[in-house]
Design a protein around this motif. Sequence first.
Motif, PDB file in Angstrom:
ATOM      1  N   GLY A   7       0.832  -1.194   0.000  1.00 18.86           N
ATOM      2  CA  GLY A   7       0.000   0.000   0.000  1.00 18.86           C
ATOM      3  C   GLY A   7       0.863   1.239   0.000  1.00 18.86           C
ATOM      4  O   GLY A   7       2.080   1.178   0.209  1.00 18.86           O
ATOM      5  N   ILE A   8       0.234   2.378  -0.250  1.00 25.33           N
ATOM      6  CA  ILE A   8       0.970   3.627  -0.242  1.00 25.33           C
ATOM      7  C   ILE A   8       1.354   3.984   1.186  1.00 25.33           C
ATOM      8  O   ILE A   8       0.879   3.369   2.156  1.00 25.33           O
ATOM      9  N   ASP A   9       2.209   4.976   1.329  1.00 30.12           N
ATOM     10  CA  ASP A   9       2.619   5.426   2.650  1.00 30.12           C
ATOM     11  C   ASP A   9       1.400   5.936   3.427  1.00 30.12           C
ATOM     12  O   ASP A   9       0.568   6.670   2.902  1.00 30.12           O
ATOM     13  N   GLY A  10       1.285   5.511   4.685  1.00 33.70           N
ATOM     14  CA  GLY A  10       0.171   5.943   5.526  1.00 33.70           C
ATOM     15  C   GLY A  10      -1.094   5.126   5.350  1.00 33.70           C
ATOM     16  O   GLY A  10      -2.140   5.489   5.904  1.00 33.70           O
ATOM     17  N   SER A  11      -1.024   4.022   4.636  1.00 28.75           N
ATOM     18  CA  SER A  11      -2.230   3.218   4.380  1.00 28.75           C
ATOM     19  C   SER A  11      -2.657   2.402   5.592  1.00 28.75           C
ATOM     20  O   SER A  11      -3.794   1.928   5.657  1.00 28.75           O
ATOM     21  N   GLY A  12      -1.746   2.190   6.531  1.00 22.84           N
ATOM     22  CA  GLY A  12      -2.065   1.376   7.689  1.00 22.84           C
ATOM     23  C   GLY A  12      -1.637  -0.069   7.556  1.00 22.84           C
ATOM     24  O   GLY A  12      -1.959  -0.906   8.405  1.00 22.84           O
ATOM     25  N   LYS A  13      -0.888  -0.392   6.521  1.00 17.18           N
ATOM     26  CA  LYS A  13      -0.487  -1.777   6.274  1.00 17.18           C
ATOM     27  C   LYS A  13       0.394  -2.337   7.377  1.00 17.18           C
ATOM     28  O   LYS A  13       0.300  -3.520   7.709  1.00 17.18           O
ATOM     29  N   SER A  14       1.271  -1.508   7.959  1.00 22.01           N
ATOM     30  CA  SER A  14       2.150  -2.001   9.025  1.00 22.01           C
ATOM     31  C   SER A  14       1.334  -2.437  10.235  1.00 22.01           C
ATOM     32  O   SER A  14       1.601  -3.475  10.851  1.00 22.01           O
ATOM     33  N   THR A  15       0.320  -1.637  10.573  1.00 21.59           N
ATOM     34  CA  THR A  15      -0.569  -1.993  11.675  1.00 21.59           C
ATOM     35  C   THR A  15      -1.298  -3.292  11.384  1.00 21.59           C
ATOM     36  O   THR A  15      -1.407  -4.176  12.246  1.00 21.59           O
ATOM     37  N   GLN A  16      -1.793  -3.433  10.161  1.00 19.42           N
ATOM     38  CA  GLN A  16      -2.539  -4.637   9.806  1.00 19.42           C
ATOM     39  C   GLN A  16      -1.653  -5.877   9.771  1.00 19.42           C
ATOM     40  O   GLN A  16      -2.096  -6.975  10.145  1.00 19.42           O
ATOM     41  N   ALA A  17      -0.415  -5.722   9.344  1.00 22.75           N
ATOM     42  CA  ALA A  17       0.510  -6.851   9.375  1.00 22.75           C
ATOM     43  C   ALA A  17       0.727  -7.323  10.806  1.00 22.75           C
ATOM     44  O   ALA A  17       0.716  -8.526  11.097  1.00 22.75           O
ATOM     45  N   ARG A  18       0.891  -6.372  11.709  1.00 21.48           N
ATOM     46  CA  ARG A  18       1.099  -6.711  13.124  1.00 21.48           C
ATOM     47  C   ARG A  18      -0.150  -7.371  13.708  1.00 21.48           C
ATOM     48  O   ARG A  18      -0.048  -8.384  14.421  1.00 21.48           O
ATOM     49  N   LEU A 130      -3.468  -5.700  -0.262  1.00 23.84           N
ATOM     50  CA  LEU A 130      -3.286  -4.299  -0.624  1.00 23.84           C
ATOM     51  C   LEU A 130      -4.265  -3.477   0.198  1.00 23.84           C
ATOM     52  O   LEU A 130      -5.474  -3.572   0.014  1.00 23.84           O
ATOM     53  N   ILE A 131      -3.738  -2.709   1.138  1.00 21.85           N
ATOM     54  CA  ILE A 131      -4.583  -1.813   1.939  1.00 21.85           C
ATOM     55  C   ILE A 131      -4.723  -0.521   1.158  1.00 21.85           C
ATOM     56  O   ILE A 131      -3.795   0.284   1.064  1.00 21.85           O
ATOM     57  N   ASP A 132      -5.884  -0.331   0.574  1.00 20.12           N
ATOM     58  CA  ASP A 132      -6.112   0.787  -0.348  1.00 20.12           C
ATOM     59  C   ASP A 132      -6.725   1.975   0.389  1.00 20.12           C
ATOM     60  O   ASP A 132      -7.688   1.823   1.144  1.00 20.12           O
ATOM     61  N   ILE A 133      -6.144   3.162   0.132  1.00 21.72           N
ATOM     62  CA  ILE A 133      -6.614   4.371   0.795  1.00 21.72           C
ATOM     63  C   ILE A 133      -6.380   5.565  -0.114  1.00 21.72           C
ATOM     64  O   ILE A 133      -5.491   5.535  -0.982  1.00 21.72           O
ATOM     65  N   ASP A 134      -7.174   6.593   0.057  1.00 22.04           N
ATOM     66  CA  ASP A 134      -7.001   7.831  -0.698  1.00 22.04           C
ATOM     67  C   ASP A 134      -5.581   8.371  -0.502  1.00 22.04           C
ATOM     68  O   ASP A 134      -5.054   8.371   0.616  1.00 22.04           O
ATOM     69  N   ALA A 135      -4.962   8.834  -1.579  1.00 17.55           N
ATOM     70  CA  ALA A 135      -3.560   9.254  -1.528  1.00 17.55           C
ATOM     71  C   ALA A 135      -3.337  10.425  -0.572  1.00 17.55           C
ATOM     72  O   ALA A 135      -2.358  10.441   0.188  1.00 17.55           O
ATOM     73  N   ALA A 136      -4.219  11.400  -0.587  1.00 16.13           N
ATOM     74  CA  ALA A 136      -4.058  12.555   0.291  1.00 16.13           C
ATOM     75  C   ALA A 136      -4.203  12.155   1.755  1.00 16.13           C
ATOM     76  O   ALA A 136      -3.461  12.632   2.628  1.00 16.13           O
ATOM     77  N   THR A 137      -5.134  11.272   2.037  1.00 14.56           N
ATOM     78  CA  THR A 137      -5.315  10.790   3.406  1.00 14.56           C
ATOM     79  C   THR A 137      -4.082  10.032   3.878  1.00 14.56           C
ATOM     80  O   THR A 137      -3.588  10.239   4.989  1.00 14.56           O
ATOM     81  N   GLY A 138      -3.573   9.152   3.031  1.00 10.16           N
ATOM     82  CA  GLY A 138      -2.389   8.391   3.389  1.00 10.16           C
ATOM     83  C   GLY A 138      -1.178   9.278   3.617  1.00 10.16           C
ATOM     84  O   GLY A 138      -0.435   9.084   4.587  1.00 10.16           O
ATOM     85  N   LEU A 139      -0.984  10.252   2.742  1.00  8.62           N
ATOM     86  CA  LEU A 139       0.166  11.143   2.888  1.00  8.62           C
ATOM     87  C   LEU A 139       0.056  11.959   4.166  1.00  8.62           C
ATOM     88  O   LEU A 139       1.050  12.163   4.878  1.00  8.62           O
ATOM     89  N   GLU A 182     -10.332  -2.244   1.728  1.00 10.35           N
ATOM     90  CA  GLU A 182     -10.572  -0.816   1.935  1.00 10.35           C
ATOM     91  C   GLU A 182      -9.921  -0.367   3.237  1.00 10.35           C
ATOM     92  O   GLU A 182     -10.235  -0.889   4.314  1.00 10.35           O
ATOM     93  N   GLY A 183      -9.026   0.628   3.148  1.00  7.24           N
ATOM     94  CA  GLY A 183      -8.238   1.025   4.305  1.00  7.24           C
ATOM     95  C   GLY A 183      -8.744   2.234   5.069  1.00  7.24           C
ATOM     96  O   GLY A 183      -8.200   2.555   6.131  1.00  7.24           O
ATOM     97  N   ASP A 184      -9.762   2.899   4.563  1.00  5.84           N
ATOM     98  CA  ASP A 184     -10.253   4.107   5.240  1.00  5.84           C
ATOM     99  C   ASP A 184     -11.393   3.743   6.187  1.00  5.84           C
ATOM    100  O   ASP A 184     -12.520   4.218   6.059  1.00  5.84           O
ATOM    101  N   ARG A 185     -11.095   2.842   7.123  1.00  6.78           N
ATOM    102  CA  ARG A 185     -12.061   2.391   8.123  1.00  6.78           C
ATOM    103  C   ARG A 185     -11.336   2.207   9.446  1.00  6.78           C
ATOM    104  O   ARG A 185     -10.115   2.327   9.522  1.00  6.78           O
ATOM    105  N   ALA A 186     -12.080   1.881  10.477  1.00 10.40           N
ATOM    106  CA  ALA A 186     -11.453   1.577  11.763  1.00 10.40           C
ATOM    107  C   ALA A 186     -10.533   0.377  11.599  1.00 10.40           C
ATOM    108  O   ALA A 186     -10.851  -0.583  10.884  1.00 10.40           O
ATOM    109  N   SER A 187      -9.388   0.416  12.263  1.00  6.47           N
ATOM    110  CA  SER A 187      -8.392  -0.649  12.100  1.00  6.47           C
ATOM    111  C   SER A 187      -8.950  -2.007  12.510  1.00  6.47           C
ATOM    112  O   SER A 187      -8.584  -3.039  11.924  1.00  6.47           O
ATOM    113  N   GLU A 188      -9.863  -2.027  13.481  1.00  9.03           N
ATOM    114  CA  GLU A 188     -10.445  -3.293  13.920  1.00  9.03           C
ATOM    115  C   GLU A 188     -11.284  -3.935  12.813  1.00  9.03           C
ATOM    116  O   GLU A 188     -11.263  -5.155  12.637  1.00  9.03           O
ATOM    117  N   ALA A 189     -12.018  -3.111  12.063  1.00 16.36           N
ATOM    118  CA  ALA A 189     -12.845  -3.633  10.970  1.00 16.36           C
ATOM    119  C   ALA A 189     -11.977  -4.168   9.846  1.00 16.36           C
ATOM    120  O   ALA A 189     -12.265  -5.226   9.262  1.00 16.36           O
TER     121      ALA A 189
END
Length: 207
Positions: A7-18, A130-139, A182-189
Amino acid sequence: MFITFEGIDGSGKSTQARLLSEALRAAGHDTVLTREPGGSPGAEEIRRLVLEGDPDRWSAETELLLFTAARRDHLERTIDPALSAGKIVICDRFADSTRMYQGLSRGDLRATVDKLHAMMIGREPDLTFLIDIDAATGLGRAKGRQGSEERFEDFGLELQEKMRAGFLALAREFSARFRVVEGDRASEAIAADVLAIAQSALAEAAA
């Protein structure tokens, strides 16, 4: 099984991997959580070279060689031994990130990336999220961390938008192993969806 997160930077992928590693470990699986660039002592040294400093510190070609060197060491010392021991390896980024950030970002190096990958790495993940998120949000998220590893974030929004489109295209190209979440949700979901997909893949592999 070899599972990667992209995923792009800030997508939350590191959190989801953990979170996936923790959930699978709690379910009785032997998991190894690792990252790229890094994941082995030598690769972590290269990580500092490529993620810190001025955006123009390296050309895309030089970055490609550095990332591949780091990945080869990571593969030899961490990934392959763990997989050979029957463990589940969960990795935050792998070759797909190189296909995007060096193969697409500042020139047309995708063919070179794939050729070098075939020569020196020769392994693809079994499952890629692939944790997908809006580019501006991720940045905005990535810059908000205010860490020292912001060299790619410093290229700005245009690069992040290009990378998001590229990752989605890559997911279509390798549709057999990619799952877009979809990555623009609560991390738990997000974590619940990721776990369900991973458990299904593990069940299929064991059948």
